[in-house]
Structures are given as C-alpha cells and as structure tokens.
Design a protein around this motif. Structure first.
Motif, mmCIF file in Angstrom:
data_model
loop_
_atom_site.group_PDB
_atom_site.id
_atom_site.type_symbol
_atom_site.label_atom_id
_atom_site.label_comp_id
_atom_site.label_asym_id
_atom_site.label_seq_id
_atom_site.Cartn_x
_atom_site.Cartn_y
_atom_site.Cartn_z
ATOM 1 N N VAL A 153 0.828 -1.211 0.000
ATOM 2 C CA VAL A 153 0.000 0.000 0.000
ATOM 3 C C VAL A 153 0.861 1.259 0.000
ATOM 4 C CG1 VAL A 153 -2.011 -1.119 1.032
ATOM 5 C CG2 VAL A 153 -0.346 0.031 2.509
ATOM 6 N N LEU A 154 2.107 1.129 0.445
ATOM 7 C CA LEU A 154 3.041 2.260 0.373
ATOM 8 C C LEU A 154 3.704 2.354 -0.993
ATOM 9 C CD1 LEU A 154 4.710 1.947 3.899
ATOM 10 C CD2 LEU A 154 2.977 3.603 3.162
ATOM 11 N N MET A 155 3.353 1.390 -1.848
ATOM 12 C CA MET A 155 3.844 1.323 -3.231
ATOM 13 C C MET A 155 5.366 1.178 -3.297
ATOM 14 S SD MET A 155 1.029 3.717 -5.081
ATOM 15 C CE MET A 155 1.445 3.072 -6.667
ATOM 16 N N GLU A 156 5.932 0.508 -2.288
ATOM 17 C CA GLU A 156 7.364 0.228 -2.293
ATOM 18 C C GLU A 156 7.672 -0.979 -3.155
ATOM 19 O OE1 GLU A 156 8.464 -0.178 1.805
ATOM 20 O OE2 GLU A 156 8.160 1.956 2.211
ATOM 21 N N GLU A 157 6.810 -2.001 -3.060
ATOM 22 C CA GLU A 157 6.949 -3.195 -3.887
ATOM 23 C C GLU A 157 5.653 -3.987 -3.844
ATOM 24 O OE1 GLU A 157 9.239 -6.669 -1.995
ATOM 25 O OE2 GLU A 157 10.069 -4.917 -0.973
ATOM 26 N N GLU A 158 5.462 -4.814 -4.851
ATOM 27 C CA GLU A 158 4.287 -5.664 -4.895
ATOM 28 C C GLU A 158 4.412 -6.749 -3.823
ATOM 29 O OE1 GLU A 158 1.829 -8.506 -8.023
ATOM 30 O OE2 GLU A 158 3.750 -7.665 -8.619
ATOM 31 N N ILE A 159 3.327 -6.972 -3.090
ATOM 32 C CA ILE A 159 3.307 -7.951 -2.010
ATOM 33 C C ILE A 159 2.280 -9.022 -2.351
ATOM 34 C CG2 ILE A 159 2.823 -8.298 0.458
ATOM 35 C CD1 ILE A 159 5.357 -6.645 -0.152
ATOM 36 N N ASP A 160 2.718 -10.289 -2.361
ATOM 37 C CA ASP A 160 1.798 -11.384 -2.660
ATOM 38 C C ASP A 160 0.849 -11.688 -1.506
ATOM 39 O OD1 ASP A 160 2.799 -11.781 -5.237
ATOM 40 O OD2 ASP A 160 4.336 -13.179 -4.530
ATOM 41 N N ALA A 195 -5.748 -16.872 0.312
ATOM 42 C CA ALA A 195 -4.799 -15.849 -0.123
ATOM 43 C C ALA A 195 -3.401 -16.074 0.444
ATOM 44 C CB ALA A 195 -5.302 -14.468 0.282
ATOM 45 N N GLY A 196 -3.256 -17.083 1.312
ATOM 46 C CA GLY A 196 -1.945 -17.389 1.856
ATOM 47 C C GLY A 196 -1.698 -16.888 3.267
ATOM 48 N N THR A 197 -2.697 -16.284 3.878
ATOM 49 C CA THR A 197 -2.550 -15.808 5.253
ATOM 50 C C THR A 197 -2.487 -16.999 6.203
ATOM 51 O OG1 THR A 197 -3.763 -13.778 4.785
ATOM 52 C CG2 THR A 197 -3.646 -14.444 7.097
ATOM 53 N N ASP A 198 -1.534 -16.960 7.126
ATOM 54 C CA ASP A 198 -1.472 -17.961 8.188
ATOM 55 C C ASP A 198 -2.509 -17.552 9.228
ATOM 56 O OD1 ASP A 198 -0.827 -19.887 10.065
ATOM 57 O OD2 ASP A 198 1.066 -18.935 10.649
ATOM 58 N N LEU A 199 -3.693 -18.153 9.139
ATOM 59 C CA LEU A 199 -4.820 -17.784 9.995
ATOM 60 C C LEU A 199 -4.953 -18.792 11.122
ATOM 61 C CD1 LEU A 199 -7.320 -16.044 10.611
ATOM 62 C CD2 LEU A 199 -8.604 -17.495 9.010
ATOM 63 N N THR A 200 -4.879 -18.280 12.346
ATOM 64 C CA THR A 200 -5.051 -19.100 13.542
ATOM 65 C C THR A 200 -6.239 -18.554 14.309
ATOM 66 O OG1 THR A 200 -2.656 -19.453 13.678
ATOM 67 C CG2 THR A 200 -3.948 -19.912 15.671
ATOM 68 N N VAL A 201 -7.185 -19.427 14.613
ATOM 69 C CA VAL A 201 -8.363 -19.023 15.365
ATOM 70 C C VAL A 201 -8.451 -19.923 16.600
ATOM 71 C CG1 VAL A 201 -10.849 -18.580 15.344
ATOM 72 C CG2 VAL A 201 -9.514 -18.336 13.218
ATOM 73 N N ASN A 202 -8.281 -19.321 17.758
ATOM 74 C CA ASN A 202 -8.342 -20.034 19.028
ATOM 75 C C ASN A 202 -9.674 -19.756 19.697
ATOM 76 O OD1 ASN A 202 -5.523 -20.895 18.912
ATOM 77 N ND2 ASN A 202 -5.040 -18.750 19.268
ATOM 78 N N TRP A 203 -10.444 -20.810 19.968
ATOM 79 C CA TRP A 203 -11.715 -20.693 20.676
ATOM 80 C C TRP A 203 -11.487 -21.107 22.123
ATOM 81 C CZ3 TRP A 203 -16.767 -19.625 18.664
ATOM 82 C CH2 TRP A 203 -16.757 -19.263 17.316
#
Length: 149
Positions: free
Chosen positions: A88-95, A136-144
């Motif tokens: 978003v800072l337009m420094e480089e493309e982020i996957d 999208a590749g996010t390491d998503l952790t959901v703790n209940w």
C-alpha cells in the motif's frame, strides 16, 4: 432458496481516501485516517478486511453453535493481524499482504471447553471471510476459548 447469489453495490468516491458504498439500504463509509489524507469517518480498507473476518467469525460461530445445540453465550473476539504495508506504500508488490492473523474467540456461555472447540472447528468450515484469507496465503489461527471464571 438460491445457493449462489449476486451481490450488488455501488460506490461514490468523493475523495481519494473516502468511499461511500451503498449496500442494501445502508451506506458503508470506508475512509483513511487524517494523517493519510482521509476524514477518519470510517475504517480503512485494510482495517475493514480484518473487521469483516471478526464479524463473519461471530455470525457463523453463532449459527454453528445453534445448529449443534451449544450455548456459547456472548463471544468476545480479539484480532492480531500482521499487515505488510510495503504494497500500500507502493514500495513493492506484495503477494501476501496479511502474512498472519490470530483471532482469540472467547465464549462466556455455559458450554464446555470441548463444545467451544467443536464450534470453532465447525466455524472454520463455513466462515467465508476466513476462507478468503486462508486461500490468499494468510497464516490464519483461530483459538476458541472459554472465559475465565
């Protein structure tokens, strides 16, 4: 009941930072904070993405609990999202702009820890926004967890 529907939304964009999105009979304002040239009338687009994950977890979690006959009471959801701002800072493309998100979902209801974990497992199967982040590749952790008494 249709299983696939088309959502329609139309947006007015009065400034470079503010978007007013008409959804149903509502107007949702997405905006940037003052320091980024916005008017701070709404969450930023990236904050809105995390907020959508929290809200979807709440809605689907309660639906799953009801279907399972488990009383989870009121849920409190704490999110910790790592956000790589280089894109978003337009420094480089982020996957993967959100490399990691951890949600802690706390139930204050009478359900046991095992039942709360079951609701969490079921919610993971059906939460559309969690699936978007994971795909999208996010390491998503959901703790209940059960609230401390």
């Amino acid at each position: 009941m249709k299983t696939v529907v088309t959502y329609r939304a139309k947006a007015e964009c009065p400034t470079h930072a503010r978007t007013e999105i008409g959804i149903r009979d509502l107007t949702c304002i997405v905006d940037e904070p003052l320091e980024r040239g916005g008017t701070n009338l709404g969450a930023s687009p990236t904050e809105t993405a995390v907020a959508s994950l929290i809200a979807c977890t709440n809605v689907i979690g309660h639906k799953c609990a009801k279907r399972l006959g488990i009383d989870v009471g009121v849920l409190t959801i704490d999110a910790r999202a790592k956000f790589d701002r280089r894109g978003v800072l337009m420094e480089e493309e982020i996957d993967i702009p959100f490399p990691g998100i951890t949600l802690t979902v706390t139930s204050d209801g009478p359900a046991s820890e095992a039942d709360i974990a079951l609701v969490g497992e079921e919610t993971a199967k059906y939460c559309a926004i969690a699936k978007l982040f994971s795909a999208a590749g996010t390491d998503l952790t959901v703790n209940w967890v059960k609230a401390a008494t």
